[in-house]
Design a protein around this motif. Structure first.
Motif, PDB file in Angstrom:
ATOM      1  N   CYS A 102       0.694  -1.135  -0.143  1.00  0.00           N
ATOM      2  CA  CYS A 102      -0.296   0.163   0.029  1.00  0.00           C
ATOM      3  C   CYS A 102       0.896   0.683  -0.150  1.00  0.00           C
ATOM      4  CB  CYS A 102      -0.745   0.119   1.077  1.00  0.00           C
ATOM      5  SG  CYS A 102      -2.056   1.304   1.073  1.00  0.00           S
ATOM      6  N   GLU A 103       1.892   1.482   0.679  1.00  0.00           N
ATOM      7  CA  GLU A 103       2.445   2.318   0.951  1.00  0.00           C
ATOM      8  C   GLU A 103       3.543   2.966  -0.030  1.00  0.00           C
ATOM      9  OE1 GLU A 103       2.895   4.572   3.351  1.00  0.00           O
ATOM     10  OE2 GLU A 103       1.499   3.831   4.402  1.00  0.00           O
ATOM     11  N   SER A 104       3.411   1.300  -0.959  1.00  0.00           N
ATOM     12  CA  SER A 104       3.927   2.083  -2.233  1.00  0.00           C
ATOM     13  C   SER A 104       3.820   2.424  -3.328  1.00  0.00           C
ATOM     14  CB  SER A 104       5.836   0.246  -3.017  1.00  0.00           C
ATOM     15  OG  SER A 104       3.937  -0.571  -2.775  1.00  0.00           O
ATOM     16  N   GLY A 105       2.059   1.764  -3.549  1.00  0.00           N
ATOM     17  CA  GLY A 105       1.165   2.675  -3.951  1.00  0.00           C
ATOM     18  C   GLY A 105       0.820   4.251  -3.950  1.00  0.00           C
ATOM     19  N   ARG A 106       1.002   4.762  -2.813  1.00  0.00           N
ATOM     20  CA  ARG A 106       1.500   5.882  -2.347  1.00  0.00           C
ATOM     21  C   ARG A 106       2.426   6.544  -2.531  1.00  0.00           C
ATOM     22  NH1 ARG A 106       0.904   7.294   3.870  1.00  0.00           N
ATOM     23  NH2 ARG A 106      -0.111   9.651   2.101  1.00  0.00           N
ATOM     24  N   LYS A 107       3.777   6.058  -2.873  1.00  0.00           N
ATOM     25  CA  LYS A 107       4.502   6.462  -3.266  1.00  0.00           C
ATOM     26  C   LYS A 107       5.065   6.509  -5.207  1.00  0.00           C
ATOM     27  CE  LYS A 107       7.134   5.252   0.508  1.00  0.00           C
ATOM     28  NZ  LYS A 107       8.920   5.093   0.893  1.00  0.00           N
ATOM     29  N   LYS A 108       3.979   5.502  -5.666  1.00  0.00           N
ATOM     30  CA  LYS A 108       3.953   5.863  -7.245  1.00  0.00           C
ATOM     31  C   LYS A 108       2.864   6.724  -6.898  1.00  0.00           C
ATOM     32  CE  LYS A 108       2.663   2.327 -10.573  1.00  0.00           C
ATOM     33  NZ  LYS A 108       2.326   1.499 -11.247  1.00  0.00           N
ATOM     34  N   ALA A 114      -6.762  10.365   2.385  1.00  0.00           N
ATOM     35  CA  ALA A 114      -7.453  11.345   3.790  1.00  0.00           C
ATOM     36  C   ALA A 114      -6.656  10.339   4.611  1.00  0.00           C
ATOM     37  CB  ALA A 114      -8.998   9.951   4.174  1.00  0.00           C
ATOM     38  N   GLY A 115      -5.640   9.922   4.554  1.00  0.00           N
ATOM     39  CA  GLY A 115      -4.505   9.348   5.427  1.00  0.00           C
ATOM     40  C   GLY A 115      -3.995   8.381   5.004  1.00  0.00           C
ATOM     41  N   ALA A 116      -2.704   7.496   6.096  1.00  0.00           N
ATOM     42  CA  ALA A 116      -1.524   7.002   6.079  1.00  0.00           C
ATOM     43  C   ALA A 116      -2.161   5.227   5.636  1.00  0.00           C
ATOM     44  CB  ALA A 116      -1.098   6.897   6.988  1.00  0.00           C
ATOM     45  N   CYS A 117      -1.292   4.428   4.650  1.00  0.00           N
ATOM     46  CA  CYS A 117      -1.975   3.276   4.998  1.00  0.00           C
ATOM     47  C   CYS A 117      -2.002   2.612   6.714  1.00  0.00           C
ATOM     48  CB  CYS A 117      -1.285   2.256   4.023  1.00  0.00           C
ATOM     49  SG  CYS A 117      -1.102   3.061   2.418  1.00  0.00           S
ATOM     50  N   SER A 118      -3.627   1.956   6.539  1.00  0.00           N
ATOM     51  CA  SER A 118      -3.034   0.642   7.707  1.00  0.00           C
ATOM     52  C   SER A 118      -3.840  -0.963   7.637  1.00  0.00           C
ATOM     53  CB  SER A 118      -3.951   1.800   8.626  1.00  0.00           C
ATOM     54  OG  SER A 118      -5.439   1.327   8.341  1.00  0.00           O
TER      55      SER A 118
END
Length: 123
Positions: A102-108, A114-118
């Motif tokens: 999920c975090e790599s998707g946010r960077k891509k 609405a916020g960070a991955c959890s």
């Protein structure tokens, strides 16, 4: 006289019952079809495009330790990003891999969320 008939029919009925119950007991070990431990509800906006809905269905269908992570859904933001891990060696490993995905998707995709991955759900 009743005991004669009951004694003769009890063994075949018990054998038939065991044949029906045994496959159900074997299937109890699989996690397929389970939502697992849900931390917050998974929601996709109607008409949304992308793979998050597909990934969540894959998570539900997975038979091993799996996890589904996503950014929180909010009507004010346009995007949610998700990540999954299927059939990992443990629940903790699945959660870590799903969060990383999920975090790599946010960077891509540098979009407003609405916020960070959890972790939304894991099993």
């Amino acid at each position: 006289m009743i005991s004669e008939y009951c004694g003769k029919s009890a063994a075949p009925m018990l054998a038939g019952l065991l044949m029906l119950v045994a496959p159900a007991a074997e299937a109890a070990g699989s996690l397929a079809g389970s939502k697992g431990h849900v931390r917050f509800p998974v929601y996709s906006a109607p008409g949304s495009t992308g793979g998050c809905g597909k990934h969540y269905r894959e998570y539900i269908a997975a038979g091993g330790h799996s996890a589904y992570a996503m950014t929180p859904f909010n009507w004010a933001t346009e995007f949610t990003i998700c990540g999954i891990s299927l059939n990992a060696p443990s629940q903790q490993a699945a959660e870590a891999k799903a969060l990383n995905s999920c975090e790599s998707g946010r960077k891509k995709w540098k979009v407003s969320t609405a916020g960070a991955c959890s972790v939304a759900a894991s099993k």
